[in-house]
Design a protein around this motif. Structure first.
Motif, mmCIF file in Angstrom:
data_model
loop_
_atom_site.group_PDB
_atom_site.id
_atom_site.type_symbol
_atom_site.label_atom_id
_atom_site.label_comp_id
_atom_site.label_asym_id
_atom_site.label_seq_id
_atom_site.Cartn_x
_atom_site.Cartn_y
_atom_site.Cartn_z
ATOM 1 N N SER A 118 107.236 -58.995 45.052
ATOM 2 C CA SER A 118 107.262 -58.157 46.255
ATOM 3 C C SER A 118 107.590 -56.719 45.855
ATOM 4 N N LYS A 125 98.939 -60.387 47.002
ATOM 5 C CA LYS A 125 100.185 -61.079 47.389
ATOM 6 C C LYS A 125 101.360 -60.118 47.399
ATOM 7 N N GLY A 146 99.508 -56.492 49.504
ATOM 8 C CA GLY A 146 98.392 -56.572 50.454
ATOM 9 C C GLY A 146 98.728 -55.988 51.817
ATOM 10 N N HIS A 147 99.986 -56.155 52.243
ATOM 11 C CA HIS A 147 100.374 -55.674 53.577
ATOM 12 C C HIS A 147 100.329 -54.145 53.669
ATOM 13 N N GLU A 148 100.280 -53.474 52.530
ATOM 14 C CA GLU A 148 100.246 -52.001 52.525
ATOM 15 C C GLU A 148 98.807 -51.464 52.569
ATOM 16 N N SER A 176 94.652 -50.954 53.576
ATOM 17 C CA SER A 176 93.788 -50.886 54.757
ATOM 18 C C SER A 176 93.005 -52.197 54.865
ATOM 19 N N GLY A 177 92.528 -52.501 56.069
ATOM 20 C CA GLY A 177 91.770 -53.732 56.285
ATOM 21 C C GLY A 177 90.543 -53.802 55.384
ATOM 22 N N LYS A 214 91.522 -54.390 51.709
ATOM 23 C CA LYS A 214 91.993 -55.772 51.570
ATOM 24 C C LYS A 214 90.793 -56.721 51.465
ATOM 25 N N GLN A 252 89.746 -59.148 48.490
ATOM 26 C CA GLN A 252 89.612 -60.592 48.745
ATOM 27 C C GLN A 252 88.257 -61.108 48.272
ATOM 28 N N LYS A 289 96.504 -47.504 49.298
ATOM 29 C CA LYS A 289 97.864 -47.031 49.587
ATOM 30 C C LYS A 289 98.242 -45.956 48.570
#
Ligand SMILES: Cc1cc2nc3c(=O)[nH]c(=O)nc-3n(C[C@H](O)[C@H](O)[C@H](O)COP(=O)(O)OP(=O)(O)OC[C@H]3O[C@@H](n4cnc5c(N)ncnc54)[C@H](O)[C@@H]3O)c2cc1C
Length: 484
Positions: free
Chosen positions: A244, A265, A268-270, A272-273, A276, A280, A440
């Motif tokens: 993390s 993992k 990824g939350h940081e 852009s769609g 990501k 993926q 990011k």
């Protein structure tokens, strides 16, 4: 700039992580290199896998790309303990009829050994070697406007061919087999577009410099890079598996020597769609099944060229290698796989107790395979070296799943950080202005999942660090292309 614990953090200490860390530390930044395992090196580790006194390269073994790397050549690695040993015969490729195709350091000797294909071989490689010093810097870089567009275009037109098409230049089974073995380093069906590229690069690298192995094992490259990095003031922390972003000390930039699957993992939350989704969709290729042997004596190859070669490619003809690569890429395990074998102890006495020897080999298998290929691989060695099984003292094996457990970058046993087919050769890991930037600010990718891709050369790390230096620290580092 606001004060942070470090200017930059690099996660993962493979050759690209080390290269990125060095490139930034050289600019006077404070850099922390984090490694999840107890020791640094990624694909550059060496250990007594079988018995005491036998040193085995766990991953990479033979280093034409390290010897050709503009970055590594610019670093004082010999002062930090790195010594390359260059076998005169880079690679031998035996055939069932007892003949052999041989890749020497010398272009002329190689061509001469190919009989009827002497002229075709010279015609193919002379122009490449004429431009090689400039060409290698262009090839080991992301897509860019080349300094010598004609030289690159000449190379590129050949490199973009499927290996099976370029093979038509040759008439003899020896030249075609030798060529197929080189192109099979692409770890793809040889009918794929651009599989000729890796064959051309590896053969040209042999003629330009050679296919060296480091004295003491591949770990010597990691140790030299790490020693130079710390001599500049860089910090290394091992046993620090990053899961993390919140685990990391504060910094202005983070560079991941990891592949997209792990980066998603962790961060990824940081993203852009769109970015990501791009990550993926990143694709991984075939895996490998790896073997190491402790041996009572050198491998008794029937052909003398094989007994003198650093690397031996076992797979017989172009047709047989093409079939086996095709099979494993479609999820099946070939009975006669293409085997890449190295015999380091013939050239480096530090690898085994006096009079004893080591050997290293792998073959391609479907991604994530857990099949034991050891009997099949040993049959392939025995085919060209009768009596091989009788000299085995001990063996160590890793299937594709165990390769990933050993190093989380080798997803499903894929040792290239993702398939390098035409869809991902230039645009790995995603089609963007810079492949090293994520969406990011401050987060970068520096692993072999970025251009120029797999192999030990550090150039992914170098180019990613250059990008971060410019974006975040406003440091415009002159390209090594211009300076080396
Ligand atoms: C069996 C085998 C044979 C090979 N043979 C050759 C060869 O002969 N010649 C050649 O040039 N190349 C060879 N390669 C390929 C070469 O090893 C790789 O292309 C190269 O190591 C990639 O470098 P890298 O820095 O991108 O990643 P890696 O070398 O994979 O390094 C990544 C590092 O990151 C660490 N890490 C992973 N996840 C985390 C995390 N979450 N937190 C912290 N650390 C983490 C890993 O432990 C590892 O140390 C071989 C590979 C294998 C497996």
């Amino acid at each position: 700039m606001e004060k942070r614990d470090f200017d930059a953090i690099v996660v993962g200490s493979g050759p690209n992580g080390l290269a990125a860390a060095i490139t930034m530390q050289q600019q006077g930044l404070s850099v922390l290199l984090l490694e999840g395992k107890e020791s640094i090196g990624g694909g550059l580790r060496t250990a007594e896998l079988t018995q005491p006194g036998f040193l085995h390269d766990i991953c990479s073994a033979i280093h034409p790309m390290a010897a050709a790397s503009p970055l590594f050549k610019s670093l004082p690695l010999s002062l930090h303990g790195l010594e390359f040993i260059y076998p005169k015969v880079s690679a031998a490729h035996p055939l069932d009829d007892g003949s052999v195709g041989v890749l020497h350091q010398s272009l002329e000797e190689t061509a001469q050994g190919l009989g009827l294909d002497q002229n075709a071989y010279l015609k193919l490689f002379r122009p490449i070697l004429k431009d090689w010093p400039g060409l290698v810097k262009e090839i080991l870089a992301p897509l860019h406007i080349p300094a010598k567009p004609f030289a690159l275009a000449g190379f590129g037109l050949k490199a973009l061919l499927p290996a099976t098409i370029l093979a038509k230049m040759f008439k003899t089974e020896q030249a075609r087999g030798l060529w197929a073995g080189m192109a099979a380093h692409a770890i793809q069906p040889l009918t794929n577009v651009s599989t000729a590229a890796i064959g051309l690069v590896l053969m040209a690298a042999s003629h330009a410099k050679g296919w060296p192995l480091p004295k003491g094992g591949s770990v010597a490259i990691a140790q030299a890079l790490a020693s130079y990095f710390t001599s500049l003031g860089g910090k290394i922390q091992t046993d620090f598996m990053v899961s993390s972003l919140s685990q990391l000390p504060s910094s202005h930039a983070v560079l991941f020597d990891l592949t997209p699957k792990q980066i998603l993992k962790i961060a990824g939350h940081e993203f852009s769609g769109t970015y990501k989704k791009q990550l993926q969709g990143y694709r991984y290729g075939m895996g490998v099944f790896k073997m190491d042997w402790a041996l009572n004596e050198p491998i008794p190859f029937k052909n003398s060229a094989c007994r003198a070669a650093g690397t031996v490619h076992l797979g017989n003809t172009l047709a047989e290698i093409t079939a086996s690569e095709q099979l494993s890429s479609t999820g099946k395990h070939p009975d006669k796989p293409f085997v890449l074998l190295a015999q380091q102890s013939l050239f480096d006495s530090t690898r085994a107790p006096a009079g004893k020897h080591t050997a290293w080999a792998y073959c391609h298998v479907p991604n994530n395979s857990d099949k034991d290929m050891s009997t099949t691989i040993e049959q392939q060695v025995e085919r060209y070296a009768p009596g091989f099984r009788d000299i085995i003292l001990d063996r160590h094996v890793m299937n594709a799943q165990q390769i990933e457990s050993y190093n989380p970058n080798y997803i499903g046993g894929d040792i290239n950080g993702g398939i390098a087919d035409i869809g991902q050769l230039f645009t790995r890991p995603a089609l963007r202005a810079s492949p090293y930037r994520t969406s990011k600010k401050g987060l970068y990718i520096c692993s072999s999942s970025t251009p120029p891709g797999g192999g030990v050369h550090g150039m992914c790390g170098y180019h990613a660090a250059r990008r971060a230096l410019k974006d975040i620290f406003n440091i415009n580092l002159k390209l090594l292309i211009d300076t080396v």
